[in-house]
Design a protein around this motif. Structure first.
Motif, PDB file in Angstrom:
ATOM      1  N   LYS A 120       0.872  -1.170   0.000  1.00  0.00           N
ATOM      2  CA  LYS A 120       0.000   0.000   0.000  1.00  0.00           C
ATOM      3  C   LYS A 120       0.909   1.219   0.000  1.00  0.00           C
ATOM      4  CE  LYS A 120      -1.614   1.549   3.825  1.00  0.00           C
ATOM      5  NZ  LYS A 120      -1.534   2.901   4.321  1.00  0.00           N
ATOM      6  N   GLY A 121       1.123   1.830  -1.142  1.00  0.00           N
ATOM      7  CA  GLY A 121       2.046   2.967  -1.219  1.00  0.00           C
ATOM      8  C   GLY A 121       3.445   2.544  -0.834  1.00  0.00           C
ATOM      9  N   ASN A 122       4.039   3.217   0.163  1.00  0.00           N
ATOM     10  CA  ASN A 122       5.384   2.881   0.636  1.00  0.00           C
ATOM     11  C   ASN A 122       5.390   1.788   1.697  1.00  0.00           C
ATOM     12  OD1 ASN A 122       6.592   4.843  -0.979  1.00  0.00           O
ATOM     13  ND2 ASN A 122       6.268   6.427   0.555  1.00  0.00           N
ATOM     14  N   VAL A 123       4.210   1.388   2.156  1.00  0.00           N
ATOM     15  CA  VAL A 123       4.110   0.406   3.235  1.00  0.00           C
ATOM     16  C   VAL A 123       3.964  -0.998   2.654  1.00  0.00           C
ATOM     17  CG1 VAL A 123       2.788  -0.325   5.254  1.00  0.00           C
ATOM     18  CG2 VAL A 123       3.067   2.106   4.769  1.00  0.00           C
ATOM     19  N   THR A 124       4.764  -1.920   3.158  1.00  0.00           N
ATOM     20  CA  THR A 124       4.698  -3.320   2.760  1.00  0.00           C
ATOM     21  C   THR A 124       4.266  -4.138   3.963  1.00  0.00           C
ATOM     22  OG1 THR A 124       6.496  -2.985   1.184  1.00  0.00           O
ATOM     23  CG2 THR A 124       6.018  -5.250   1.813  1.00  0.00           C
ATOM     24  N   LEU A 125       3.390  -5.112   3.734  1.00  0.00           N
ATOM     25  CA  LEU A 125       2.905  -5.986   4.795  1.00  0.00           C
ATOM     26  C   LEU A 125       3.137  -7.427   4.371  1.00  0.00           C
ATOM     27  CD1 LEU A 125       1.315  -6.802   7.329  1.00  0.00           C
ATOM     28  CD2 LEU A 125      -0.797  -6.339   6.057  1.00  0.00           C
ATOM     29  N   ALA A 126       3.948  -8.145   5.135  1.00  0.00           N
ATOM     30  CA  ALA A 126       4.194  -9.568   4.894  1.00  0.00           C
ATOM     31  C   ALA A 126       3.379 -10.358   5.907  1.00  0.00           C
ATOM     32  CB  ALA A 126       5.675  -9.879   5.044  1.00  0.00           C
ATOM     33  N   LEU A 127       2.436 -11.177   5.425  1.00  0.00           N
ATOM     34  CA  LEU A 127       1.553 -11.954   6.285  1.00  0.00           C
ATOM     35  C   LEU A 127       1.964 -13.417   6.297  1.00  0.00           C
ATOM     36  CD1 LEU A 127      -1.910 -10.610   5.069  1.00  0.00           C
ATOM     37  CD2 LEU A 127      -0.761 -10.037   7.204  1.00  0.00           C
ATOM     38  N   ALA A 128       1.855 -14.048   7.441  1.00  0.00           N
ATOM     39  CA  ALA A 128       2.072 -15.486   7.568  1.00  0.00           C
ATOM     40  C   ALA A 128       1.150 -15.982   8.666  1.00  0.00           C
ATOM     41  CB  ALA A 128       3.523 -15.789   7.920  1.00  0.00           C
ATOM     42  N   GLY A 129       0.606 -17.172   8.476  1.00  0.00           N
ATOM     43  CA  GLY A 129      -0.286 -17.693   9.495  1.00  0.00           C
ATOM     44  C   GLY A 129      -0.584 -19.157   9.298  1.00  0.00           C
ATOM     45  N   THR A 130      -1.112 -19.768  10.342  1.00  0.00           N
ATOM     46  CA  THR A 130      -1.538 -21.158  10.285  1.00  0.00           C
ATOM     47  C   THR A 130      -2.989 -21.220  10.724  1.00  0.00           C
ATOM     48  OG1 THR A 130      -0.788 -21.561  12.548  1.00  0.00           O
ATOM     49  CG2 THR A 130       0.765 -22.067  10.786  1.00  0.00           C
ATOM     50  N   GLY A 131      -3.683 -22.221  10.232  1.00  0.00           N
ATOM     51  CA  GLY A 131      -5.075 -22.330  10.595  1.00  0.00           C
ATOM     52  C   GLY A 131      -5.689 -23.616  10.115  1.00  0.00           C
ATOM     53  N   GLU A 132      -7.018 -23.593  10.014  1.00  0.00           N
ATOM     54  CA  GLU A 132      -7.782 -24.758   9.612  1.00  0.00           C
ATOM     55  C   GLU A 132      -8.757 -24.374   8.527  1.00  0.00           C
ATOM     56  OE1 GLU A 132      -9.689 -26.060  13.155  1.00  0.00           O
ATOM     57  OE2 GLU A 132      -7.819 -26.674  14.099  1.00  0.00           O
TER      58      GLU A 132
END
Length: 147
Positions: A120-132
């Motif tokens: 988003k513009g200059n902002v970077t978001l790296a997501l990681a997760g575990t689930g079902e």
């Protein structure tokens, strides 16, 4: 006089070029992390809702609401219970708020894990997760973080 101006211009350009290589802390960036949960479903239309807490290394923190919406050739139901997001390019915690564009290919059954990088513009978001859950498909949409 002309050589003095050229020398000053050269020094200014050299200094400005070096600013781009400064470490994040020297530019004023802060490290922020988000712990979140997210639950959703998809049948062509994809939607999920959740919540989380964003904390930054400068002491700022904020509870957030997360929504995702999108569509594509997708079907499934999933729940991320222990998601972690890492932000970069942030100078103030409020910069994490807003809509991030998403594009994903996903396939999973029962216990699964996911990773994604959003911008988003200059902002970077790296997501990681575990689930079902289970899911299959290709989807495009947005990941929205609200206060």
């Amino acid at each position: 006089m002309r050589s003095r101006i050229l020398s000053l211009l050269g020094a200014t350009l050299l200094l400005a070029g070096g600013l781009g290589t400064l470490p994040a802390q020297a530019r004023g960036d802060i490290d922020c992390k988000m712990h979140y949960t997210l639950k959703g479903w998809s049948i062509f239309y994809q939607t999920a809702k959740g919540s989380g807490v964003v904390t930054c290394d400068n002491g700022q923190s904020m509870h957030v609401v997360i929504e995702t919406k999108g569509g594509g050739l997708t079907i499934g139901k999933s729940e991320i219970k222990h998601g972690v997001g890492r932000f970069s390019g942030v100078r103030d915690i409020r910069e994490v708020l807003g809509a991030y564009a998403t594009a994903e290919v996903h396939a999973g059954v029962v216990k699964s894990s996911a990773a994604q990088v959003l911008v988003k513009g200059n902002v970077t978001l790296a997501l990681a997760g575990t689930g079902e859950g289970w899911d299959l498909g290709i989807a495009f949409g947005k990941f929205v973080i609200k206060p």
